[in-house]
Write a protein that holds these residues in place. Structure first.
Motif, PDB file in Angstrom:
ATOM      1  N   ALA A 265     -10.877   3.055   6.870  1.00  0.00           N
ATOM      2  CA  ALA A 265     -10.549   3.986   7.948  1.00  0.00           C
ATOM      3  C   ALA A 265     -10.975   5.401   7.599  1.00  0.00           C
ATOM      4  CB  ALA A 265      -9.049   3.938   8.230  1.00  0.00           C
TER       5      ALA A 265
ATOM      6  N   THR B  17      -2.470   8.501  12.638  1.00  0.00           N
ATOM      7  CA  THR B  17      -1.299   7.887  12.007  1.00  0.00           C
ATOM      8  C   THR B  17      -0.014   8.533  12.507  1.00  0.00           C
ATOM      9  OG1 THR B  17      -2.536   7.338   9.996  1.00  0.00           O
ATOM     10  CG2 THR B  17      -0.141   7.451   9.812  1.00  0.00           C
TER      11      THR B  17
ATOM     12  N   GLY C  79      -4.412  -6.105   6.064  1.00  0.00           N
ATOM     13  CA  GLY C  79      -4.462  -5.213   4.909  1.00  0.00           C
ATOM     14  C   GLY C  79      -4.051  -5.905   3.629  1.00  0.00           C
TER      15      GLY C  79
ATOM     16  N   VAL D  79       0.590   0.292   6.322  1.00  0.00           N
ATOM     17  CA  VAL D  79       0.136  -0.676   7.322  1.00  0.00           C
ATOM     18  C   VAL D  79      -1.218  -1.272   6.966  1.00  0.00           C
ATOM     19  CG1 VAL D  79      -0.496  -0.992   9.745  1.00  0.00           C
ATOM     20  CG2 VAL D  79       1.456   0.454   9.148  1.00  0.00           C
ATOM     21  N   LEU D  80      -2.170  -0.435   6.593  1.00  0.00           N
ATOM     22  CA  LEU D  80      -3.539  -0.911   6.370  1.00  0.00           C
ATOM     23  C   LEU D  80      -3.811  -1.335   4.932  1.00  0.00           C
ATOM     24  CD1 LEU D  80      -5.597   1.709   8.436  1.00  0.00           C
ATOM     25  CD2 LEU D  80      -4.658  -0.495   9.179  1.00  0.00           C
TER      26      LEU D  80
ATOM     27  N   GLY E 279      -8.000  -1.278   3.654  1.00  0.00           N
ATOM     28  CA  GLY E 279      -8.070  -0.888   5.056  1.00  0.00           C
ATOM     29  C   GLY E 279      -8.062   0.620   5.225  1.00  0.00           C
ATOM     30  N   THR E 280      -7.244   1.297   4.435  1.00  0.00           N
ATOM     31  CA  THR E 280      -7.188   2.756   4.514  1.00  0.00           C
ATOM     32  C   THR E 280      -8.496   3.368   4.042  1.00  0.00           C
ATOM     33  OG1 THR E 280      -4.795   2.743   4.164  1.00  0.00           O
ATOM     34  CG2 THR E 280      -5.951   4.810   3.740  1.00  0.00           C
TER      35      THR E 280
ATOM     36  N   LEU F 250      -2.019  -5.998  11.526  1.00  0.00           N
ATOM     37  CA  LEU F 250      -2.679  -5.021  10.658  1.00  0.00           C
ATOM     38  C   LEU F 250      -2.142  -5.087   9.237  1.00  0.00           C
ATOM     39  CD1 LEU F 250      -2.902  -1.908  13.022  1.00  0.00           C
ATOM     40  CD2 LEU F 250      -4.806  -3.274  12.150  1.00  0.00           C
TER      41      LEU F 250
ATOM     42  N   SER G 110       5.102   2.058   0.893  1.00  0.00           N
ATOM     43  CA  SER G 110       4.666   0.861   1.614  1.00  0.00           C
ATOM     44  C   SER G 110       5.811  -0.135   1.780  1.00  0.00           C
ATOM     45  CB  SER G 110       3.489   0.199   0.886  1.00  0.00           C
ATOM     46  OG  SER G 110       3.899  -0.447  -0.304  1.00  0.00           O
TER      47      SER G 110
ATOM     48  N   THR H  29       1.002  -4.587  15.006  1.00  0.00           N
ATOM     49  CA  THR H  29       1.510  -3.987  13.766  1.00  0.00           C
ATOM     50  C   THR H  29       1.556  -5.009  12.641  1.00  0.00           C
ATOM     51  OG1 THR H  29       2.885  -2.492  15.093  1.00  0.00           O
ATOM     52  CG2 THR H  29       3.394  -2.672  12.745  1.00  0.00           C
TER      53      THR H  29
ATOM     54  N   THR I 213      -0.176   5.435   6.458  1.00  0.00           N
ATOM     55  CA  THR I 213      -1.397   4.659   6.724  1.00  0.00           C
ATOM     56  C   THR I 213      -1.510   3.483   5.768  1.00  0.00           C
ATOM     57  OG1 THR I 213      -2.449   6.773   7.293  1.00  0.00           O
ATOM     58  CG2 THR I 213      -3.865   4.832   7.156  1.00  0.00           C
ATOM     59  N   GLU I 214      -1.313   3.732   4.478  1.00  0.00           N
ATOM     60  CA  GLU I 214      -1.426   2.644   3.498  1.00  0.00           C
ATOM     61  C   GLU I 214      -0.330   1.612   3.666  1.00  0.00           C
ATOM     62  OE1 GLU I 214      -3.032   3.182  -0.553  1.00  0.00           O
ATOM     63  OE2 GLU I 214      -2.568   5.305  -0.227  1.00  0.00           O
TER      64      GLU I 214
END
Length: 429
Positions: free
Chosen positions: A257, A270, A367, A248-249, A253-254, A363, A333, A360, A245-246
């Motif tokens: 979410a 995710t 982020g 991408v976001l 952002g995470t 995002l 990441s 993708t 998740t982190e």
């Protein structure tokens, strides 16, 4: 496939521009102020204090070597004291730019267009997690060096410049964090799989690893591995959110979410999203692309598992947010981002394929922008320039060494550095 920098002039110019802009960006003040005029946590408490006490590059801390951070510290200590904090930030930025070039070279053979490799390389500079507590310091430089060691082993280098770049980053990585010792099977595989001068880089892994193992004190850190099985839900959420998740976001952002949907829903969403992304895209990759995409994603996840092994999973429970120990998500990441670049570079050129790529990448960009504000704790302390000036005045009283505060302050742990008056005021020596 051989790692290379594309011969196309546009590609090389784009890399050069990204390197210059990236280096400047890593030294640019964020909304909390000029972090380059602050000395960060262990940068002062351990590395500068150690340099002032005459410690060598091979001095261990918490049971293992930190050659990369100590090398930057000792180099910057040769500059005027006022410039030390800015020099440390510059040294950290320089190594990140070097890693960016390495990532670009390693991924170039595995993507349809070089822009995808450049985008993945750009995450080293502009990625969301890299704008938080790992920014502008050498305390957290080891996370980038672990990534560098991994990329150096996954590449195949036959050109002298790239051999030197990969070798330097590999050795620094292996001598700066014991996590890099887990790469021994990869190094052995590459040593036998590669031919000719491409064997040089993996061959250098073994003497560096042997040196680190000889000086390692494994009893300095305890393992929380048994805790992983006490509450598998918490651990699964930690692994998925911090690795995928982190990636991408980003952190901000995470955090949003998790606040909106909760950790369980974010975890499930995710897993489903990444499963679909890879199931659809993986079959379009040729064999070597599949191996590279899989290895990158696996490396990011396994590094995270090895890292959190030393933390109580309840202390980093994502149900309480991801800001605590956000640095743990850095390697995933970068690795997952690189894996996605390989995957998406071959996605169908249909309307839905372009939509998936755009969503993708979009995002990830959002982020990164959201996290680019920096870390508020990076300036919660005395400015380094003021500290040096005050220390000089205090040294006039005849003291030989003084203990000064470093950033951050107002936290439970006391962050300080021991400075020799002979360094701060050379004429007094």
């Amino acid at each position: 496939m051989e790692s290379f920098l594309p011969d196309a002039r546009r590609a090389r110019m784009a890399l050069l521009v990204l390197a210059a802009v990236g280096f400047a960006w890593l030294l640019t003040p964020r909304i909390y102020g000029p972090f380059t005029d602050h000395l960060h946590k262990e940068d002062g408490l351990i590395f500068l204090s150690g340099e002032q006490a005459g410690e060598s590059l091979l001095t261990t801390y918490t049971g293992y070597l930190h050659v990369g951070p100590r090398l930057v510290t000792q180099t910057c200590a040769a500059a005027p004291p006022e410039a030390f904090a800015a020099c440390v930030a510059g040294g950290s930025a320089g190594l990140r730019v070097a890693l960016m070039v390495l990532v670009f070279a390693v991924l170039s053979p595995y993507v349809r267009r070089w822009g995808w490799a450049l985008g993945a390389a750009g995450l080293v500079i502009f990625g969301g997690i890299g704008q938080q507590e790992v920014l502008g310091n050498v305390t957290n430089l080891r996370w980038f060096l672990d990534t560098a060691a991994t990329m150096a082993l996954l590449g195949s280098f036959k050109r002298l410049g790239l051999i030197i770049l990969a070798s330097v980053l590999l050795i620094l990585g292996v001598l700066s964090d014991p996590l890099a010792l887990l790469l021994a099977p990869v190094a052995l595989w590459r040593l036998f799989a590669l031919e000719g001068r491409a064997k040089i880089v993996p061959a250098l892994y073994f003497p560096a690893a042997a040196l680190h193992i000889a000086l390692l004190n494994p009893e300095a850190r305890g393992s929380f591995l048994p805790e992983f099985f006490v509450d598998p839900l918490i651990n699964t959420q930690n692994m998925v959110v911090r690795s995928l998740t982190e990636a991408v976001l980003g952190e901000t952002g995470t955090t949003a979410a998790l606040a909106i949907a909760g950790p369980l829903a974010v975890t499930v969403l995710t897993i489903v999203t990444f499963a679909l992304l890879y199931l659809i895209g993986f079959r379009r990759l040729h064999t070597q692309q599949k191996w590279m995409a899989a290895l990158l994603a696996a490396a990011g996840f396994l590094f995270l598992v090895a890292t959190v092994n030393f933390m109580d999973p309840h202390e980093i429970d994502v149900a309480h947010g991801v800001a605590r120990a956000s640095r743990y998500a850095l390697i995933p990441s970068l690795m997952v981002g690189a894996s996605l670049a390989v995957l998406l570079s071959e996605y169908p050129r249909t309307a839905w394929g372009r939509s998936v790529r755009a969503a993708t990448v979009g995002l990830i960009l959002v982020g990164s922008v959201a996290d680019s504000r920096g870390d508020e704790w990076a300036t919660r302390g005395p400015s380094w320039s003021a500290t040096v000036e005050e220390t000089r005045k205090a040294c006039e009283g005849g003291a030989e060494m003084l203990t000064v505060d470093v950033t951050p302050q107002g936290v439970p742990k006391e962050w300080t550095a021991d400075l020799n008056c002979s360094w701060v005021t050379p004429e007094a020596a």
